[in-house]
Design an enzyme around this catalytic site. Structure first.
Site, PDB file in Angstrom:
ATOM      1  CG  ASN A  33      47.423  40.426  58.263  1.00  0.00           C
ATOM      2  OD1 ASN A  33      47.251  40.519  57.050  1.00  0.00           O
ATOM      3  ND2 ASN A  33      46.763  41.155  59.157  1.00  0.00           N
ATOM      4  CG  HIS A  54      48.069  45.351  54.922  1.00  0.00           C
ATOM      5  ND1 HIS A  54      48.416  44.904  56.178  1.00  0.00           N
ATOM      6  CD2 HIS A  54      46.738  45.139  54.828  1.00  0.00           C
ATOM      7  CE1 HIS A  54      47.348  44.441  56.806  1.00  0.00           C
ATOM      8  NE2 HIS A  54      46.311  44.564  56.000  1.00  0.00           N
ATOM      9  CB  CYS A  71      42.950  42.324  53.209  1.00  0.00           C
ATOM     10  SG  CYS A  71      43.442  43.650  54.313  1.00  0.00           S
ATOM     11  NE  ARG A  90      49.265  43.408  66.668  1.00  0.00           N
ATOM     12  CZ  ARG A  90      48.043  43.771  66.305  1.00  0.00           C
ATOM     13  NH1 ARG A  90      47.048  42.919  66.406  1.00  0.00           N
ATOM     14  NH2 ARG A  90      47.798  44.974  65.836  1.00  0.00           N
ATOM     15  CE1 TYR A 134      48.668  47.876  58.084  1.00  0.00           C
ATOM     16  CE2 TYR A 134      46.532  47.953  57.009  1.00  0.00           C
ATOM     17  CZ  TYR A 134      47.331  47.541  58.050  1.00  0.00           C
ATOM     18  OH  TYR A 134      46.788  46.800  59.074  1.00  0.00           O
TER      19      TYR A 134
HETATM   20  C1  G6P Z   1      43.498  46.086  59.654  1.00  0.00           C
HETATM   21  C2  G6P Z   1      44.088  45.119  58.666  1.00  0.00           C
HETATM   22  C3  G6P Z   1      44.006  43.715  59.120  1.00  0.00           C
HETATM   23  C4  G6P Z   1      44.579  43.600  60.515  1.00  0.00           C
HETATM   24  C5  G6P Z   1      43.882  44.556  61.453  1.00  0.00           C
HETATM   25  C6  G6P Z   1      44.583  44.593  62.799  1.00  0.00           C
HETATM   26  O1  G6P Z   1      42.170  46.074  59.585  1.00  0.00           O
HETATM   27  O2  G6P Z   1      43.516  45.249  57.412  1.00  0.00           O
HETATM   28  O3  G6P Z   1      44.735  42.917  58.230  1.00  0.00           O
HETATM   29  O4  G6P Z   1      44.420  42.296  60.984  1.00  0.00           O
HETATM   30  O5  G6P Z   1      43.920  45.843  60.966  1.00  0.00           O
HETATM   31  O6  G6P Z   1      43.713  45.107  63.733  1.00  0.00           O
HETATM   32  P1  G6P Z   1      44.051  45.020  65.280  1.00  0.00           P
HETATM   33  O7  G6P Z   1      42.825  45.479  65.970  1.00  0.00           O
HETATM   34  O8  G6P Z   1      44.430  43.599  65.557  1.00  0.00           O
HETATM   35  O9  G6P Z   1      45.219  45.955  65.473  1.00  0.00           O
END
Ligand code: G6P
Length: 438
Positions: free
Chosen positions: A150, A201, A171, A96, A255
């Protein structure tokens, strides 16, 4: 006699696992689970042990007869499963970090599910999920796959297109938006319903109801106030221009900030990048702290610190979905599933995020008609991008990958697309056998 359900969670070592366990405990009366198998890979073993032991303590505290198994043997876990949930991250947080930082280095949005980062997450993830599906076809062909991994929309579409497995993509954005509206209006969440249509998203609220009466106008006027923005922990929200939002006349999701405020969002991200604070780094620190807490043998609840992650309400969404499927509840929830004509100006075969009636036989999308003219272009274009991206993920074809990268709306030119593509292919090569083995 009901033998109880076998649930398998792949990526069981995720810091989110206590969310899921909390949900399963809460719903046990109507969702009789016999066993939960938390599965991970060798590289995730330490995390699996730590979070898995917390899961065991949570179940033990509840006094329920659920057996929690921790394993690296995916095939053994999948045998005879009823529901398989996937919450894995190929390449862990290190990947990531690369997804977010490489594009930013070139002045391009670096985000987990949007832009080049989202594309590479699809390249790494889709083949692994398809492998899991092939094992499911053999070991639990009737099980439902509930995918949280994702990019959830693209993963769902790949499964629909390339496997026989029954899949629902889930989601927390839709449930998060409903909770956000409930808070904004000071009403209980159960009274709020949003008609959702779009892509994962990239979903819009076409209308919003409280007790069945539309409150869209009021909600839209409140969302122009930056202090009232509905967002998630991982997205910096700024509030919308009133005239823009009134003319748009549908609810954007958090998003959409990346699409309608792309300049501002990029500036924000570049600032964080220079400070060494991209989201992957923030999440790494949050995770380290969480795992320290999870190690404490006296901890037997989901710690409140988990709420700092973007996945709030994820357990509610997940368990609510499985519960409604299992009990044939026929309530309405927004999930990723095959369009089948529900959004009439998107391809029938495409995976879309849409309000559905949740039945024993899966989600049945509710007809939403045509997307409004102002949004149908963006949604349709992003669906084309997703289809090309999936083809590249499955075939490992370089030209198709470059096409997808260049089509991405956050990429300013084909040359920059190529530079970023080449750098990311190299950086991620250990997790991209379909590209490297060609
Ligand atoms: C949002 C999205 C999720 C994603 C998450 C990431 O809630 O809907 O799909 O996984 O953010 O969160 P993070 O704490 O990993 O940045």
């Amino acid at each position: 006699m009901n033998k109880g359900l076998k649930i398998v969670t792949i990526g069981g070592g995720s810091s989110y696992t206590p969310e899921l366990i909390e949900g399963f405990i809460k719903y046990y009366d109507e969702l009789p689970i016999r066993e939960i198998w938390l599965v991970d890979i060798e590289a995730g073993k330490e995390k699996l042990d730590i979070v898995g032991n917390l899961a065991k303590r949570m179940v033990e505290k509840s006094g329920l007869p659920i057996k929690v198994h921790l394993t690296l043997d995916r095939r053994k876990a999948l045998e005879g499963a009823d529901y398989v949930t996937t919450q894995l991250r190929v390449g862990l947080l290190e990947a990531r970090k690369l997804d977010e930082s490489i594009p930013l280095k070139h002045g391009v949005l670096g985000q987990e599910t949007n832009g080049p980062g989202g594309l590479f997450k699809a390249f790494r993830t889709i083949p692994v999920i398809l492998d899991i599906c092939r094992e499911m076809e053999e070991l639990c062909p009737n099980a439902w796959l509930i995918n949280f991994t994702n990019p959830a929309g693209m993963v769902t579409e790949a499964v629909l297109k390339h496997t026989k497995i029954k899949v629902v993509g889930l989601c927390n954005v839709p449930i998060g938006m409903e909770m956000g509206v409930a808070k904004l209006l000071g009403v209980d969440h159960s009274r709020v319903r949003i008609d959702f249509a779009g892509l994962n998203h990239l979903v819009y609220g076409l209308d919003v109801f409280v007790d069945g009466i539309s409150v869209k106008k009021e909600v839209i006027s409140q969302l122009t106030n930056p202090d009232k923005a509905i967002t998630m922990q991982n997205i910096h929200a700024m509030g919308w221009e009133p005239e823009f939002l009134e003319a748009l006349n549908v609810l954007p999701c958090p998003y959409h900030n990346y699409y309608y405020k792309s300049g501002h969002m990029l500036e924000e991200e570049l600032k964080k990048f220079r400070e060494g604070n991209i989201r992957a780094e923030v999440v790494k620190r949050l995770e380290d702290d969480l795992f320290e807490l999870y190690k404490d043998p006296s901890l037997d609840i989901k710690p409140p610190q988990l709420e700092k992650r973007g996945g709030a309400y994820y357990s509610d969404a997940a368990v609510r979905l499985i519960h409604s499927m299992y009990t044939d509840k026929r309530d309405i929830q927004a999930v990723n599933t095959r369009n089948s004509g529900a959004i009439s100006n998107l391809p029938a075969h495409a995976a879309v995020e849409v309000s559905c009636v949740i039945t024993n036989d899966g989600p049945k999308p509710i007809s939403m008609g045509e997307l409004p003219v102002a949004v149908r272009g963006l949604v349709g274009y992003m669906k084309s991008f997703e289809e090309v991206a999936i083809e590249a993920a499955v075939t490992g074809n370089y030209n198709t990958a470059l096409l997808a990268m260049t089509m991405n709306p956050f990429i300013p030119s084909d040359q920059i697309a190529k530079t970023i593509l080449n750098e990311m292919l190299e950086a991620h090569k250990d997790h991209l056998p379909q590209f490297t083995l060609r």
